[in-house]
Design an enzyme around this catalytic site. Sequence first.
Site, mmCIF file in Angstrom:
data_model
loop_
_atom_site.group_PDB
_atom_site.id
_atom_site.type_symbol
_atom_site.label_atom_id
_atom_site.label_comp_id
_atom_site.label_asym_id
_atom_site.label_seq_id
_atom_site.Cartn_x
_atom_site.Cartn_y
_atom_site.Cartn_z
ATOM 1 N N CYS A 3 -19.187 71.555 125.305
ATOM 2 C CA CYS A 3 -19.536 72.732 124.639
ATOM 3 C C CYS A 3 -19.196 74.188 125.977
ATOM 4 O O CYS A 3 -20.540 73.506 127.271
ATOM 5 C CB CYS A 3 -20.510 72.897 124.123
ATOM 6 S SG CYS A 3 -21.489 74.651 123.652
ATOM 7 N N ASP A 29 -17.845 89.002 128.271
ATOM 8 C CA ASP A 29 -16.640 88.789 127.769
ATOM 9 C C ASP A 29 -15.559 88.647 128.657
ATOM 10 O O ASP A 29 -15.552 89.184 128.787
ATOM 11 C CB ASP A 29 -17.015 89.141 126.421
ATOM 12 C CG ASP A 29 -15.654 88.426 125.425
ATOM 13 O OD1 ASP A 29 -16.449 88.265 124.174
ATOM 14 O OD2 ASP A 29 -15.209 87.957 125.513
ATOM 15 N N HIS A 45 -28.141 74.700 123.144
ATOM 16 C CA HIS A 45 -27.475 74.734 122.227
ATOM 17 C C HIS A 45 -27.777 74.759 121.249
ATOM 18 O O HIS A 45 -28.445 73.591 120.510
ATOM 19 C CB HIS A 45 -26.182 73.109 121.909
ATOM 20 C CG HIS A 45 -25.145 72.857 121.199
ATOM 21 N ND1 HIS A 45 -23.708 74.220 121.614
ATOM 22 C CD2 HIS A 45 -24.881 72.514 120.308
ATOM 23 C CE1 HIS A 45 -23.269 73.404 120.956
ATOM 24 N NE2 HIS A 45 -23.669 73.002 119.910
ATOM 25 N N HIS A 94 -21.337 78.027 119.812
ATOM 26 C CA HIS A 94 -22.473 77.499 120.627
ATOM 27 C C HIS A 94 -22.782 79.653 120.201
ATOM 28 O O HIS A 94 -22.308 80.735 120.466
ATOM 29 C CB HIS A 94 -22.441 78.035 122.232
ATOM 30 C CG HIS A 94 -23.865 77.615 122.766
ATOM 31 N ND1 HIS A 94 -23.783 76.609 123.655
ATOM 32 C CD2 HIS A 94 -24.350 79.194 122.616
ATOM 33 C CE1 HIS A 94 -25.201 77.352 124.101
ATOM 34 N NE2 HIS A 94 -25.309 78.329 123.296
ATOM 35 N N HIS A 96 -23.559 83.305 119.971
ATOM 36 C CA HIS A 96 -23.509 84.077 121.257
ATOM 37 C C HIS A 96 -23.467 85.714 120.035
ATOM 38 O O HIS A 96 -23.022 86.044 119.142
ATOM 39 C CB HIS A 96 -22.011 83.882 121.679
ATOM 40 C CG HIS A 96 -21.325 83.768 121.242
ATOM 41 N ND1 HIS A 96 -20.707 82.892 120.461
ATOM 42 C CD2 HIS A 96 -20.471 84.956 120.555
ATOM 43 C CE1 HIS A 96 -19.859 82.758 119.800
ATOM 44 N NE2 HIS A 96 -19.453 84.486 119.700
ATOM 45 N N HIS A 98 -22.281 89.335 120.464
ATOM 46 C CA HIS A 98 -21.303 90.386 121.480
ATOM 47 C C HIS A 98 -22.208 92.015 121.516
ATOM 48 O O HIS A 98 -22.500 92.180 120.501
ATOM 49 C CB HIS A 98 -20.172 90.317 120.320
ATOM 50 C CG HIS A 98 -19.706 89.487 120.276
ATOM 51 N ND1 HIS A 98 -18.631 89.253 120.689
ATOM 52 C CD2 HIS A 98 -19.875 88.064 119.451
ATOM 53 C CE1 HIS A 98 -17.652 88.123 120.590
ATOM 54 N NE2 HIS A 98 -18.435 87.271 119.366
HETATM 55 P P1 5GP Z 1 -16.175 85.412 119.104
HETATM 56 O O1 5GP Z 1 -15.086 84.729 118.641
HETATM 57 O O2 5GP Z 1 -16.551 83.328 118.577
HETATM 58 O O3 5GP Z 1 -17.654 85.620 117.896
HETATM 59 O O4 5GP Z 1 -16.222 85.134 120.033
HETATM 60 C C1 5GP Z 1 -16.341 84.308 121.412
HETATM 61 C C2 5GP Z 1 -15.983 84.953 122.756
HETATM 62 O O5 5GP Z 1 -16.115 84.413 123.723
HETATM 63 C C3 5GP Z 1 -14.658 85.803 122.625
HETATM 64 O O6 5GP Z 1 -15.200 86.935 122.220
HETATM 65 C C4 5GP Z 1 -13.950 85.438 123.918
HETATM 66 O O7 5GP Z 1 -12.898 86.479 124.494
HETATM 67 C C5 5GP Z 1 -15.776 85.006 124.602
HETATM 68 N N1 5GP Z 1 -15.136 83.661 125.469
HETATM 69 C C6 5GP Z 1 -14.372 82.268 125.070
HETATM 70 N N2 5GP Z 1 -14.377 81.512 126.237
HETATM 71 C C7 5GP Z 1 -14.603 82.145 127.196
HETATM 72 C C8 5GP Z 1 -15.355 82.038 128.640
HETATM 73 O O8 5GP Z 1 -14.841 81.155 129.032
HETATM 74 N N3 5GP Z 1 -15.788 82.922 129.471
HETATM 75 C C9 5GP Z 1 -16.021 84.277 129.029
HETATM 76 N N4 5GP Z 1 -17.083 84.821 129.423
HETATM 77 N N5 5GP Z 1 -16.124 84.918 127.974
HETATM 78 C C10 5GP Z 1 -15.531 83.911 127.079
HETATM 79 ZN ZN ZN Z 2 -23.749 74.697 123.673
#
Ligand code: 5GP
Ligand code: ZN
Length: 129
Positions: A3, A29, A45, A94, A96, A98
Amino acid sequence: MDCLFCKIVEGSVPSNTIYEDDLVKVFLDINPNTNGHMLIIPKKHIVTVEDMDEEIDARILEVKKKMYKLLKEKLNVEGLTITQNNDLGQEVKHYHVHLIPRYKDDCWKMHFRQDNLKDVKEVLSTLID
Ligand code: 5GP
Ligand code: ZN
Protein backbone atom coordinates in the site's frame (compact mmCIF):
# COMPACT_ATOMS: atom_id res chain seq x y z
CA MET A 1 1.08 -5.00 2.53
CA ASP A 2 1.64 -3.33 -0.83
CA CYS A 3 0.00 0.00 0.00
CA LEU A 4 1.55 3.28 -1.14
CA PHE A 5 0.21 5.33 1.76
CA CYS A 6 1.28 2.70 4.35
CA LYS A 7 4.76 3.08 2.84
CA ILE A 8 4.49 6.86 3.27
CA VAL A 9 3.52 6.29 6.94
CA GLU A 10 6.54 3.96 7.43
CA GLY A 11 8.83 6.41 5.61
CA SER A 12 9.95 3.96 2.91
CA VAL A 13 8.28 6.27 0.34
CA PRO A 14 9.10 9.96 0.89
CA SER A 15 6.43 12.62 1.32
CA ASN A 16 6.31 16.36 1.87
CA THR A 17 4.98 16.08 5.40
CA ILE A 18 3.18 19.00 6.99
CA TYR A 19 2.01 17.41 10.24
CA GLU A 20 1.88 14.07 12.03
CA ASP A 21 0.84 12.63 15.37
CA ASP A 22 0.14 9.17 16.78
CA LEU A 23 -2.97 8.64 14.60
CA VAL A 24 -2.67 10.66 11.40
CA LYS A 25 -0.24 12.11 8.89
CA VAL A 26 -0.67 15.08 6.57
CA PHE A 27 1.40 15.61 3.43
CA LEU A 28 1.20 17.54 0.16
CA ASP A 29 -0.49 15.84 -2.78
CA ILE A 30 2.07 14.97 -5.45
CA ASN A 31 -0.25 16.28 -8.18
CA PRO A 32 -1.97 19.27 -6.56
CA ASN A 33 -5.27 20.76 -7.74
CA THR A 34 -4.30 24.10 -6.15
CA ASN A 35 -1.35 25.43 -4.11
CA GLY A 36 -1.26 23.68 -0.74
CA HIS A 37 -3.47 20.70 -1.73
CA MET A 38 -2.82 18.20 1.05
CA LEU A 39 -3.98 14.77 2.14
CA ILE A 40 -4.82 13.68 5.69
CA ILE A 41 -4.43 9.94 6.17
CA PRO A 42 -4.87 7.64 9.16
CA LYS A 43 -1.62 5.86 10.07
CA LYS A 44 -3.63 2.64 10.35
CA HIS A 45 -4.51 0.96 7.04
CA ILE A 46 -8.16 1.87 6.55
CA VAL A 47 -9.64 1.69 3.05
CA THR A 48 -13.05 3.39 3.03
CA VAL A 49 -15.35 5.25 5.42
CA GLU A 50 -16.93 1.87 6.20
CA ASP A 51 -13.79 0.91 8.15
CA MET A 52 -13.32 4.29 9.87
CA ASP A 53 -13.52 4.47 13.67
CA GLU A 54 -14.68 7.31 15.91
CA GLU A 55 -11.33 8.05 17.53
CA ILE A 56 -9.49 8.50 14.23
CA ASP A 57 -12.39 10.36 12.66
CA ALA A 58 -12.43 12.81 15.59
CA ARG A 59 -8.69 13.38 15.18
CA ILE A 60 -9.10 13.95 11.43
CA LEU A 61 -11.68 16.65 12.22
CA GLU A 62 -9.27 18.35 14.64
CA VAL A 63 -6.49 18.21 12.05
CA LYS A 64 -8.75 19.59 9.29
CA LYS A 65 -9.38 22.65 11.48
CA LYS A 66 -5.68 23.01 12.32
CA MET A 67 -4.67 22.78 8.66
CA TYR A 68 -7.32 25.28 7.54
CA LYS A 69 -5.96 27.75 10.10
CA LEU A 70 -2.41 27.13 8.84
CA LEU A 71 -3.46 27.57 5.20
CA LYS A 72 -5.26 30.82 5.99
CA GLU A 73 -2.28 32.17 7.91
CA LYS A 74 0.48 31.06 5.56
CA LEU A 75 -1.03 30.88 2.07
CA ASN A 76 -3.89 33.37 2.48
CA VAL A 77 -6.42 30.83 1.24
CA GLU A 78 -9.97 32.11 0.91
CA GLY A 79 -11.80 28.81 1.19
CA LEU A 80 -11.29 25.07 1.58
CA THR A 81 -12.91 22.23 -0.35
CA ILE A 82 -12.79 18.87 1.45
CA THR A 83 -13.33 15.64 -0.47
CA GLN A 84 -12.84 11.97 0.29
CA ASN A 85 -13.39 9.25 -2.33
CA ASN A 86 -14.63 5.75 -1.50
CA ASP A 87 -14.26 2.82 -3.94
CA LEU A 88 -15.25 4.35 -7.30
CA GLY A 89 -12.96 7.32 -7.93
CA GLN A 90 -10.57 6.22 -5.19
CA GLU A 91 -7.18 5.78 -6.84
CA VAL A 92 -5.28 4.95 -3.64
CA LYS A 93 -7.01 2.32 -1.51
CA HIS A 94 -5.91 3.79 1.81
CA TYR A 95 -8.38 6.28 3.30
CA HIS A 96 -7.41 9.89 2.60
CA VAL A 97 -9.11 13.24 2.91
CA HIS A 98 -8.27 15.88 0.30
CA LEU A 99 -7.89 19.42 1.64
CA ILE A 100 -8.03 21.63 -1.45
CA PRO A 101 -7.29 25.29 -0.73
CA ARG A 102 -9.50 27.67 -2.65
CA TYR A 103 -8.42 30.97 -4.10
CA LYS A 104 -10.51 33.62 -5.82
CA ASP A 105 -10.55 32.88 -9.57
CA ASP A 106 -8.99 29.40 -9.18
CA CYS A 107 -11.79 27.95 -11.36
CA TRP A 108 -11.68 24.66 -9.38
CA LYS A 109 -14.76 22.60 -10.25
CA MET A 110 -16.04 19.05 -9.94
CA HIS A 111 -17.77 17.83 -13.09
CA PHE A 112 -20.67 15.39 -13.10
CA ARG A 113 -22.92 14.04 -15.80
CA GLN A 114 -26.35 15.42 -14.87
CA ASP A 115 -28.39 14.88 -18.01
CA ASN A 116 -29.48 11.36 -17.03
CA LEU A 117 -30.40 11.86 -13.37
CA LYS A 118 -33.63 10.57 -11.84
CA ASP A 119 -36.21 12.87 -10.37
CA VAL A 120 -35.23 13.95 -6.82
CA LYS A 121 -38.57 12.71 -5.38
CA GLU A 122 -38.04 9.28 -6.97
CA VAL A 123 -34.60 9.01 -5.37
CA LEU A 124 -36.02 10.14 -2.02
CA SER A 125 -38.77 7.53 -2.05
CA THR A 126 -36.22 4.79 -2.89
CA LEU A 127 -33.92 5.88 -0.09
CA ILE A 128 -36.50 6.07 2.68
CA ASP A 129 -38.65 3.16 1.50
P1 5GP B 1 -7.95 9.66 -4.91
O1 5GP B 1 -8.24 9.77 -6.37
O2 5GP B 1 -7.61 8.24 -4.50
O3 5GP B 1 -8.98 10.29 -4.04
O4 5GP B 1 -6.66 10.54 -4.69
C1 5GP B 1 -5.37 10.03 -4.64
C2 5GP B 1 -4.43 11.21 -4.56
O5 5GP B 1 -3.15 10.74 -4.17
C3 5GP B 1 -4.26 11.94 -5.89
O6 5GP B 1 -4.64 13.30 -5.72
C4 5GP B 1 -2.77 11.77 -6.20
O7 5GP B 1 -2.20 12.92 -6.79
C5 5GP B 1 -2.17 11.47 -4.85
N1 5GP B 1 -0.98 10.65 -4.89
C6 5GP B 1 -0.82 9.51 -5.62
N2 5GP B 1 0.40 9.00 -5.41
C7 5GP B 1 1.03 9.84 -4.54
C8 5GP B 1 2.33 9.83 -3.94
O8 5GP B 1 3.17 8.97 -4.15
N3 5GP B 1 2.61 10.85 -3.09
C9 5GP B 1 1.70 11.84 -2.83
N4 5GP B 1 2.09 12.80 -1.99
N5 5GP B 1 0.47 11.87 -3.37
C10 5GP B 1 0.14 10.88 -4.22
ZN1 ZN C 1 -2.36 1.46 3.63
